[in-house]
Write a protein that holds these residues in place. Structure first.
Motif, PDB file in Angstrom:
ATOM      1  N   ALA A   1       0.829  -1.212   0.000  1.00 21.61           N
ATOM      2  CA  ALA A   1       0.000   0.000   0.000  1.00 21.61           C
ATOM      3  C   ALA A   1       0.865   1.265   0.000  1.00 21.61           C
ATOM      4  O   ALA A   1       0.576   2.225  -0.728  1.00 21.61           O
ATOM      5  N   LEU A   2       1.927   1.264   0.794  1.00 24.95           N
ATOM      6  CA  LEU A   2       2.811   2.430   0.848  1.00 24.95           C
ATOM      7  C   LEU A   2       3.524   2.650  -0.487  1.00 24.95           C
ATOM      8  O   LEU A   2       3.630   3.784  -0.968  1.00 24.95           O
ATOM      9  N   LEU A   3       4.024   1.581  -1.082  1.00 26.90           N
ATOM     10  CA  LEU A   3       4.703   1.711  -2.377  1.00 26.90           C
ATOM     11  C   LEU A   3       3.739   2.170  -3.466  1.00 26.90           C
ATOM     12  O   LEU A   3       4.057   3.058  -4.263  1.00 26.90           O
ATOM     13  N   ARG A   4       2.557   1.571  -3.493  1.00 26.34           N
ATOM     14  CA  ARG A   4       1.560   1.944  -4.497  1.00 26.34           C
ATOM     15  C   ARG A   4       1.208   3.417  -4.379  1.00 26.34           C
ATOM     16  O   ARG A   4       1.201   4.150  -5.382  1.00 26.34           O
TER      17      ARG A   4
ATOM     18  N   ASP B   1      -5.667  -1.144  -9.315  1.00 20.76           N
ATOM     19  CA  ASP B   1      -5.651  -1.879 -10.588  1.00 20.76           C
ATOM     20  C   ASP B   1      -4.324  -1.695 -11.312  1.00 20.76           C
ATOM     21  O   ASP B   1      -3.773  -2.648 -11.866  1.00 20.76           O
ATOM     22  N   GLU B   2      -3.814  -0.466 -11.336  1.00 20.43           N
ATOM     23  CA  GLU B   2      -2.521  -0.215 -11.986  1.00 20.43           C
ATOM     24  C   GLU B   2      -1.403  -0.974 -11.274  1.00 20.43           C
ATOM     25  O   GLU B   2      -0.503  -1.495 -11.910  1.00 20.43           O
ATOM     26  N   TRP B   3      -1.471  -1.019  -9.957  1.00 18.08           N
ATOM     27  CA  TRP B   3      -0.456  -1.709  -9.161  1.00 18.08           C
ATOM     28  C   TRP B   3      -0.420  -3.204  -9.493  1.00 18.08           C
ATOM     29  O   TRP B   3       0.634  -3.812  -9.588  1.00 18.08           O
TER      30      TRP B   3
END
Length: 75
Positions: free
Chosen positions: A51-54, A62-64
């Motif tokens: 979640a932090l990286l995204r 969805d992109e992640w």
């Protein structure tokens, strides 16, 4: 009829096809605090890191989850 369990080998093959793995290193003695922090947020450590990286990369969920068409670091 009894339910059969999916074997660990089958799960491992799927995970190897579907996911890349990263290992992170944190200062000695911080592991318990990191796990507690993630738990306080209702997430696993892996979920929190994702979640932090995204969010930092400005990607939607969805992109992640989509594999990028090309690795920008290889250009």
């Amino acid at each position: 009829m009894a339910k059969t369990k999916t074997s660990s080998a089958v799960k491992q093959r799927y995970n190897e096809k579907a996911y890349d793995r990263l290992a992170i290193t944190i200062p000695k003695g911080r592991k318990q605090a990191v796990e507690a922090h993630a738990s306080d947020k209702g997430q696993s450590v892996n979920g929190l890191v994702n979640a932090l990286l995204r969010a930092d990369m400005g990607l939607t969920e969805d992109e992640w989850k989509q594999a990028p068409s090309a690795d920008p670091l290889e250009e």
